[in-house]
Design a protein around this motif. Structure first.
Motif, short mmCIF file in Angstrom:
data_model
loop_
_atom_site.label_atom_id
_atom_site.label_comp_id
_atom_site.label_asym_id
_atom_site.label_seq_id
_atom_site.Cartn_x
_atom_site.Cartn_y
_atom_site.Cartn_z
N SER A 7 7.13 -11.39 26.42
CA SER A 7 6.33 -11.91 25.61
C SER A 7 4.56 -11.19 26.40
O SER A 7 5.41 -11.05 27.31
CB SER A 7 5.88 -13.56 24.60
OG SER A 7 5.73 -13.91 26.04
N THR A 8 3.36 -11.64 26.15
CA THR A 8 3.12 -11.36 26.82
C THR A 8 2.63 -12.58 27.80
O THR A 8 2.00 -12.03 29.03
CB THR A 8 1.49 -11.18 26.27
OG1 THR A 8 1.13 -12.04 25.56
CG2 THR A 8 1.18 -9.60 25.31
N GLY A 9 2.92 -14.33 28.09
CA GLY A 9 3.50 -14.67 28.56
C GLY A 9 4.29 -14.74 29.49
O GLY A 9 4.76 -15.52 30.29
N SER A 10 5.55 -13.60 29.18
CA SER A 10 6.21 -13.86 30.14
C SER A 10 6.50 -12.82 30.93
O SER A 10 7.16 -13.04 32.00
CB SER A 10 8.00 -13.58 29.28
OG SER A 10 7.77 -12.39 28.37
N GLY A 11 5.86 -11.75 30.36
CA GLY A 11 5.83 -10.22 32.10
C GLY A 11 6.61 -9.70 30.58
O GLY A 11 7.48 -9.79 30.45
N VAL A 12 6.85 -8.65 32.09
CA VAL A 12 7.85 -7.33 31.88
C VAL A 12 9.54 -8.10 31.65
O VAL A 12 9.51 -8.78 32.63
CB VAL A 12 7.47 -6.10 32.46
CG1 VAL A 12 6.29 -5.69 31.74
CG2 VAL A 12 7.47 -6.04 33.61
#
Length: 411
Positions: free
Chosen positions: A345-350
């Motif tokens: 997700s955007t919160g976890s990062g790549v």
């Protein structure tokens, strides 16, 4: 106002019990990570800003956060089960959709791919027929069950001690059928290009003080080398070690003619480096060769570094692939999807992809699984606490109701 506060407290306690119940129900789920309900207080919005005497209007569920702590490692009877000890997630592929898991319960499908219970493919680096890994982009891991091809013998190493007290044979020339034409002998199996085994014999004939000729026989044929009707000539110094000239001449090139249809001649080298001539009986100290016959896959296991090594019926092993792991800057930002997997997700990062036991990634343990990290005792205590909180908020509503009833009954 107390009705709203009590109602929010009831809702919060109910959500807390839901989270606790979910943890308890998954206390035996492999790779499950316990969740924690986090709450925040609520204040009414005021146009003139908050005052010093402002009273809150209750609580609300702020976040349900999973706790990515390490679970216990438990041994299993499935060789394909893999546990992660440390940081990282298995990288799973479902028809091109990549997800991440800590549940390492795997099996082989009919095509030889490593999959989990839902059919998602475990990904990693594949290996070619020579066991060389392709460390580019991770792909679906498939166990190659093809036979290991044979390897022709290219080098034979013999380390012997020749008895310096022996005299030269009483008869000559050399004849493998006549023991009076040689002093000692040894043998080793070598392999042709089709994996057929051939017995190569080495006969040692003393020709003088510190001088020995070596003759070779394979398939009942006397072998020759470019040096002539023998495969080697050895010379030893006064210290019993090979002279420098003998060392420089090694290894000796020998050709064993093919006898099997379709096979190529065995062109091998014979190395006697390390051999000695002491005043003790003949002994073979080391004997080896680098060829082998074809082999059938009998089993495989996964190492701590994720390398999958296959074992073959000919005693050899070969690399079949390597499991990769993925990690995130903020693992709490992963989106849970159920079925023991999470999504980026955007919160976890790549995702940061790497091999086990490298950098910050954990190690792998085969024939084992990572248990749920739910502390059942703590969850039962939390359940009692949440129940008390629910009862207390219910009492708040009950008391407010009594107050309202008193006001209604005023005359």
């Amino acid at each position: 106002m107390s009705f709203q506060q009590g109602l929010s407290g009831l809702n919060a306690a109910s959500k807390s019990l839901e989270v606790i119940g979910n943890n308890v129900s998954n206390s035996s789920t492999v790779g499950f990570k316990a969740s924690q309900a986090q709450f925040a207080d609520v204040y009414a919005t005021s146009l003139s800003g908050g005052g010093a005497s402002q009273v809150g209007i209750g609580t609300k569920l702020s976040k349900v956060q999973q706790q990515f702590s390490q679970g216990n490692i438990t041994a299993s009877n499935n060789a394909l089960d893999i546990a992660i000890n440390g940081a990282g997630f298995f990288r799973m592929d479902t028809n091109g959709t990549v997800t991440y898991a800590r549940n390492g319960q795997f099996e082989l499908d009919k095509a030889g791919y490593i999959v989990n219970a839902t059919g998602a493919n475990l990904t990693g680096y594949s290996a070619n027929a020579a066991g060389v890994l392709s460390t580019g982009a991770p792909g679906k891991l498939q166990i190659n069950t093809a036979d290991l091809p044979p390897s022709v013998t290219k080098l034979v190493k013999e380390v012997v001690n020749l008895d310096s007290g022996l005299a030269a044979p009483s008869n000559s020339p050399f004849n493998p059928a006549d023991p009076t034409t040689y002093n000692n002998a040894t043998s080793i199996s070598v392999f042709d290009s089709l994996g057929n085994s051939h017995v190569m014999q080495s006969f040692f004939v003393k020709t003088g003080s510190g001088a020995w000729d070596v003759y070779g026989v394979a398939d009942d044929k006397v072998l020759t080398s470019p040096a002539g009707g023998k495969i080697a000539s050895l010379a030893f110094g006064p210290d019993g070690a090979l002279t420098q000239a003998s060392k420089d001449a090694m290894p000796f090139s020998v050709t064993i003619p093919a006898t099997a249809t379709g096979a190529s001649d065995i062109v091998t080298r014979v190395d006697y480096t390390g051999s000695t001539q002491y005043g003790s009986a003949f002994i073979v100290n080391a004997l080896s060769q680098d060829g082998y016959t074809s082999g059938r896959l009998t089993g495989f296991n996964t190492g701590a570094d994720g390398i999958i090594t296959g074992r073959y019926s000919n005693g050899k092993s070969s690399t079949l692939g390597q499991v990769v792991l993925a990690n995130f800057t903020n693992v709490n930002g992963l989106q849970p999807l159920g079925n023991n997997v999470w999504a980026e997700s955007t919160g976890s990062g790549v995702p940061l992809v790497g091999t086990p036991s490298s950098g910050t990634f954990g190690t792998l343990q085969s024939s084992a699984v990572e248990d749920s990290n739910v502390d059942l005792t703590a969850e039962l205590v939390n359940m009692i606490t949440a129940q008390r909180v629910y009862q207390a908020n219910a009492q708040t509503v009950k008391t407010q109701d009594q107050v309202m009833q008193t006001l209604v009954n005023l005359r």
